[in-house]
Design an enzyme around this catalytic site. Structure first.
Site, PDB file in Angstrom:
ATOM      1  CE  LYS A  57     -14.164  -3.824  -3.771  1.00 15.20           C
ATOM      2  NZ  LYS A  57     -13.320  -4.890  -3.481  1.00 15.20           N
ATOM      3  CD  GLN A 101     -14.858  -8.334  -3.229  1.00 10.22           C
ATOM      4  OE1 GLN A 101     -14.177  -7.681  -3.684  1.00 10.22           O
ATOM      5  NE2 GLN A 101     -15.158  -8.216  -1.988  1.00 10.22           N
ATOM      6  CG  ASP A 124      -7.580  -6.803  -3.428  1.00  4.07           C
ATOM      7  OD1 ASP A 124      -8.193  -5.755  -3.085  1.00  4.07           O
ATOM      8  OD2 ASP A 124      -8.110  -7.714  -4.123  1.00  4.07           O
TER       9      ASP A 124
HETATM   10  N1  GUN Z   1     -13.197  -8.878   0.630  1.00  9.18           N
HETATM   11  C1  GUN Z   1     -13.425  -8.040   1.566  1.00  9.18           C
HETATM   12  N2  GUN Z   1     -12.457  -6.961   1.365  1.00  9.18           N
HETATM   13  C2  GUN Z   1     -11.808  -6.997   0.340  1.00  9.18           C
HETATM   14  C3  GUN Z   1     -10.863  -6.336  -0.259  1.00  9.18           C
HETATM   15  O1  GUN Z   1     -10.426  -5.310   0.034  1.00  9.18           O
HETATM   16  N3  GUN Z   1     -10.435  -7.035  -1.637  1.00  9.18           N
HETATM   17  C4  GUN Z   1     -10.775  -8.085  -1.980  1.00  9.18           C
HETATM   18  N4  GUN Z   1     -10.403  -8.384  -3.088  1.00  9.18           N
HETATM   19  N5  GUN Z   1     -11.843  -8.897  -1.293  1.00  9.18           N
HETATM   20  C5  GUN Z   1     -12.242  -8.299  -0.247  1.00  9.18           C
END
Ligand code: GUN
Length: 298
Positions: A57, A101, A124
């Site tokens: 990311k 995350q 998110d």
């Molecule tokens: N862990 C797995 N998928 C995601 C996501 O889309 N966002 C976040 N913040 N954590 C994750």
């Protein structure tokens, strides 16, 4: 692979690249107005997969010209310490998005953490306000990146969703539940009849056999088999599972939630894994961040 099978593969990398190209014009316009879109990543602990995801990311942000900063906290961080950091990021003017995350260490309540991120910076789409807006069909909220990416893949691959029987495997908050909310809405690229299957579903195969579209997101390696689907079904594989593999140097390999090799000849369209849904999650995060910056600048 024969050409007929090759034409069924939904190229998530190419579609994500197309979206990133579309976003460059938005970022350039923001910069002309003196706004540099900014995104903060927060990672707690040393979960190997989370390190890889956040790294991808960060790289995508840099490519698009989004300024990102990553806060890495030790495993032993208390919930209060994490909430204090989020409070600071909430009030930082240069940040338009915040992404914590998941998964978080067990002693930290994810729901409390996600509710602390300002809804306007919740790229998110996990804050209850944004979850509520999704349920209400209110497009002013942020939608969770992975299910939003699946919808975008369906639309850009010309898969009709109106009236389609969709079966979602998995009822998680990050994919299964928001996926169902998106596809059952009234409107373009939705309008589907949605069934969610989960661990207590009596006959998953019976549901899958009548599906026009299956979204596999329950986290069980190669769960969906060729005898569980009808010919022409569209298969979107969200799974990422590490399984033993004696032929690889590391002794393991990553596989999705679907038995890709045996489903490819039967499916109408199918996402590869990797290279299907994964790149779209990142593209949708970039899109949400650019939107957050545009709204803050409006
Ligand atoms: N862990 C797995 N998928 C995601 C996501 O889309 N966002 C976040 N913040 N954590 C994750």
């Amino acid at each position: 692979m024969n050409t007929a099978d090759a034409s069924k593969i939904i190229d998530g990398r190419a579609i994500a690249a197309q979206i990133q190209t579309e976003l460059t014009a938005h970022v350039a316009e923001l910069k002309r107005r003196g706004v540099a879109p900014g995104l903060a990543f927060v990672r707690v602990g040393e979960d190997a997969a989370s390190k890889v995801y956040v790294g991808r990311k960060e790289k995508a942000c840099a490519e698009l010209g989004i300024v990102s900063e990553t806060h890495v906290l030790p495993d032993a961080t208390s919930e209060a310490e994490l909430l204090a950091l989020i409070g600071k990021l909430n009030s930082a003017k240069h940040l338009h998005g915040i992404l914590v995350q998941a998964p978080l260490p067990k002693h930290i309540r994810e729901s409390v953490v996600f509710s602390t991120v300002l809804p306007a910076k919740d790229v998110d789409g996990f804050h209850p306000v944004n979850v509520g807006k999704l349920m209400l069909g209110d497009d002013t909220g942020f939608k969770p990146c992975t299910p939003a990416g699946v919808v975008e893949l369906l639309v850009r691959s010309g898969v009709p969703t109106t009236g389609a029987e969709v079966v979602i495997l998995g009822r998680g908050n990050i994919v299964g539940k928001p996926m169902a909310a998106m596809l059952c809405q009234k409107g373009r690229s939705a309008n589907s009849t949605v069934t969610i299957c989960h661990s207590a579903t009596r006959d998953v195969k019976a549901h899958c056999l009548r599906a026009d579209i299956i979204v596999a997101a329950m986290g069980v390696a190669e769960f969906l088999k060729a005898d569980m689907v009808k010919p022409g079904v569209v298969i979107m594989d969200v799974g990422v599972n590490r399984v033993p593999d004696a032929t690889s140097k590391t002794g393991t390999k990553l596989v999705g939630d679907v038995d890709y090799k045996n489903l490819l000849p039967i499916a109408g369209k199918i996402t590869p894994n990797p290279g299907g849904v994964g790149p779209m999650t990142i593209a949708m995060l970039l899109q949400n961040t650019v939107r957050a910056a545009e709204r803050a600048a409006a």
